[in-house]
Design an enzyme around this catalytic site. Structure first.
Site, short mmCIF file in Angstrom:
data_model
loop_
_atom_site.label_atom_id
_atom_site.label_comp_id
_atom_site.label_asym_id
_atom_site.label_seq_id
_atom_site.Cartn_x
_atom_site.Cartn_y
_atom_site.Cartn_z
CG ASP A 133 -2.07 1.18 1.20
OD1 ASP A 133 -2.31 1.71 0.03
OD2 ASP A 133 -2.44 1.50 2.30
CB CYS A 146 -15.22 -3.20 13.98
SG CYS A 146 -16.56 -4.38 14.01
#
Length: 724
Positions: free
Chosen positions: A335, A642
């Site tokens: 990334d 989450c």
């Protein structure tokens, strides 16, 4: 009779004053007149230094202001001139545009505000009314980095991918175009640029599986003029752009791989932030993001550089044709986007004047390129780097280290996915010759690539195993007592010598962008709620204002009626929601009320009140008990679903709700909220497509266990402090 002969002196003076006021008012351009920004005006931006005409002030985006009224000798006299409520508690990242006393700035979702830059009075507000459930598709919060102003129009992209042209006087929409065809998980967080009458905008969503592109639209009508795809699509179909012919050979599925091909996963390569323009060369430079999924072992198991991921592109803005490219991280698998701020400058290197483009992308190397040809001039590490030893100057390629390979085992790699530098703009001061980087020292856990990969539609597709990721965090905490390498550094970097000139270390890693001025100043806000000014030549701190609200946005400066102002948005968030340090971020201790603060010398306005939070964790339900194995499984599910918003290990840095503090009502309705989306209108979308009822129960039980654990530790610490 001479009527004026009998007029009292006070009345005559009043009439003169009224006449002077009227004359002054007449000299102030109307908002329609002021916002007639053109290419010629931006090219000549230094002739009107009182304004901030485009995203980085000038096309070169140096974020350097020639204003000197506020300088190193008097900056400690800055006080608040006025403040403006942004009506949000989410992250604020925008650079305001200011022209002749009118300011245009964005909040979340693409909500746009027009403000009197003298007084802070609201002139109008535009709300694009993005559906709240679209918030699920943001990798890094529902942020927006600003507008473009051009020939009486204000251009803003909303989070759901629509591009809006607004009347600068009223905020009324003139035209709107859907740049992503109402297709989640595409999002837009970047600011548009207007070049040669074309509005150019990219998008985000690579983590969730999209194919990147950027598009040019007619500034008057919204008609699409060209679109540049950054990665190839299905090789059995014709390519959309000529440059994709060369890219196709750099992607390979290899032999024997039975997972989905890259064109079904998306490929990535989104252009979600940096764009900069050279008017003399008529060249647009665009930074390209990471691959989808992250792991090239999954995305392109047959190898290859995967053009044009993690690259700087030089493009003809009139046709969308590629002039050259430079890939900072071939075959990116960590990334390591190259979407970070690009700065253009002319500087002497080895006795020759060079036209350069400079970037400090996520991968930790500072690049200086010849912006005419794309030639690599130099590249050196500006932060802690372990994934590569150096950049080979003959090939222009980084030399990867063995520890960067996580195909078959979990690895800790520096920098992490958050990068050595993220989107927060850096700045270049031609007086000092230094670039000021809001750098970071961060670690990343890269956890085993999948051997057989399955797409999670419209959710994170990294190609990594979240269970291994969670286990490594727990192992590190148990072994070390803390997670390593998590701090921010304001770094003054000499791009010619390619070395650090000075540095200031911050307590938190996630801090604001940078402004520098001819007054020998560098301004930056921090995540722990401070706004500071430093001497640009040596880094001496000259000013600290406690805002008690974290800052990630870059400051700007402007002048009205001969008086210089410094403006910055308060409101912490963005990707730090995932990786933020809840112990130091002010959002964890105070409310995160979004505001615009504007300072001037001798300012005496009253600062808005900020109230400290009650950090006592309430007692969680006692009837929820999980085994150690169930807690581990619940933690793995939580980290993969989450933690992006609510924080690692269920500890929120303070922007999204900290679930350890759930009320009785939230506990009672947990599954309806998370699985069924009863709060979707406010941004808490439903996730029933990702998990079973049993998995939701495990995640809930994990949150309760974490609340119980941290409450017990806090009570024990209080007893110890009280001598118990």
């Amino acid at each position: 009779m001479d009527q004026t002969a009998d007029t009292p002196a006070s009345e005559e003076a009043g009439a003169q004053e009224a006449g002077a006021d009227a004359a002054a008012a007449a000299a102030v351009p109307s908002i329609e007149e002021a916002t007639q920004i053109t290419k010629a005006r931006i090219v000549a931006a230094d002739s009107e230094p009182q304004n901030w005409l485009s995203h980085g002030r000038t096309y070169s985006e140096q974020r350097y202001s020639p204003l000197t009224q506020v300088n190193a000798d008097n900056v400690d006299e800055l006080g608040l001139a006025w403040s403006y409520e942004m009506y949000t508690t989410r992250g604020l990242e925008a650079s305001p545009i200011v022209v002749d006393g009118y300011m245009f700035v964005t909040g979340n979702w693409g909500v746009t505000h027009a403000i009197d830059a003298r007084t802070g009075e609201e002139l109008w507000m535009f709300d694009p009314k993005v559906p709240g459930e679209w918030g699920r598709y943001g990798c890094c919060d529902v942020v927006n980095r600003g507008v473009a102003v051009w020939e009486g129009k204000v251009y803003v992209a909303s989070f759901d991918g629509r591009l809006h042209a607004l009347d600068a006087k009223t905020g009324t929409p003139i035209w709107q175009v859907d740049t992503v065809n109402n297709t989640p998980p595409y999002t837009i967080t970047g600011a548009p640029r207007v070049i040669n009458g074309k509005v150019i905008i990219g998008n985000g969503g690579a983590e969730l599986g999209v194919r990147g592109y950027f598009t040019a639209y007619d500034a008057n009508t919204g008609e699409e003029l060209w679109r540049f795809y950054t990665v190839p699509g299905n090789p059995d179909e014709p390519v959309e752009n000529p440059h994709l012919e060369a890219a196709m050979d750099t992607w390979s599925m290899g032999e024997g791989y039975d997972g989905p091909p890259w064109w079904e996963v998306g490929g990535g390569g989104t252009t979600w932030d940096s764009m900069v323009y050279d008017a003399e060369l008529n060249t647009l430079y665009v930074g390209v993001g990471n691959g989808s999924p992250w792991a090239r072992y999954v995305r392109s198991p047959g190898g290859g550089d995967n053009l044009y991921l993690s690259s700087i592109l030089a493009v003809n803005p009139d046709t969308g044709e590629l002039k050259w490219h430079y890939q900072t991280t071939p075959g990116d698998t960590w990334d390591y986007t190259a979407t970070q701020h690009i700065i253009l400058a002319d500087m002497e290197i080895d006795g020759d004047m060079r036209k350069v483009a400079m970037q400090a992308p996520k991968n930790g190397f500072f690049y200086v390129l010849d912006r005419v040809t794309g030639e690599l001039i130099s590249a050196e590490k500006y932060t802690l780097v372990t994934w590569a030893s150096h950049v080979d100057m003959e090939t222009g390629r980084p030399v990867e280290t063995p520890e960067s390979n996580y195909k078959d085992q979990t690895q800790v790699v520096l920098p992490g996915a958050i990068g050595g530098h993220n989107w927060h703009p850096m700045a270049y001061n031609p007086d000092t010759g230094l670039v000021y980087i809001p750098a970071m020292e961060t670690f990343g856990i890269y956890a085993d690539a999948y051997e057989s990969y399955e797409i999670q539609e419209r959710w994170w597709n990294t190609g990594m195993k979240w269970d291994a990721y969670y286990d490594e965090i727990i192992r590190t905490l148990e072994a070390e007592g803390d997670l390593p390498y998590n701090r921010g550094v304001l770094k003054a970097w000499d791009p010619v010598k390619q070395k650090e000139a000075w540095a200031v270390v911050h307590t938190d890693h996630w801090n604001g962008g940078v402004l520098t001025t001819a007054g020998n100043l560098v301004f930056q806000g921090t995540g722990d709620g401070k706004f500071r000014a430093y001497r640009a030549d040596n880094g001496e701190q000259l000013l600290e204002i406690e805002t008690k609200t974290g800052i990630i946005a870059p400051p700007i400066t402007y002048a009205v009626d001969g008086e210089q102002f410094v403006a910055v948005l308060l409101g912490w968030g963005g990707a730090a929601i995932t990786a933020g340090d809840a112990r130091t971020a002010s959002a964890a201790r105070y409310g995160n009320e979004g505001r615009l603060l504007v300072f001037k010398l001798g300012g005496e306005a009253e600062y808005p009140e900020v109230i400290e939070k009650n950090l006592d964790i309430p007692e969680p339900p006692t009837d929820v008990q999980l085994s150690a194995m169930e807690i581990r499984k619940g933690g793995q599910l939580f980290m993969g679903t989450c933690a992006l918003c609510h924080g690692a290990l269920a500890v929120s840095p303070g922007v999204a709700p900290d679930l350890r503090y759930m009320s009785e009502g939230v506990h009672a309705n947990f599954k309806d909220i998370v699985a069924n989306g009863i709060l979707a209108h406010s941004g808490m979308a439903k996730f029933s497509d990702l998990h079973t009822d049993e998995e939701f129960d495990l995640m809930y039980g994990y949150i309760v266990a974490r609340a119980r654990e941290d409450r017990k530790a806090a009570l024990a610490a209080q007893e110890g402090q009280n001598g118990g």
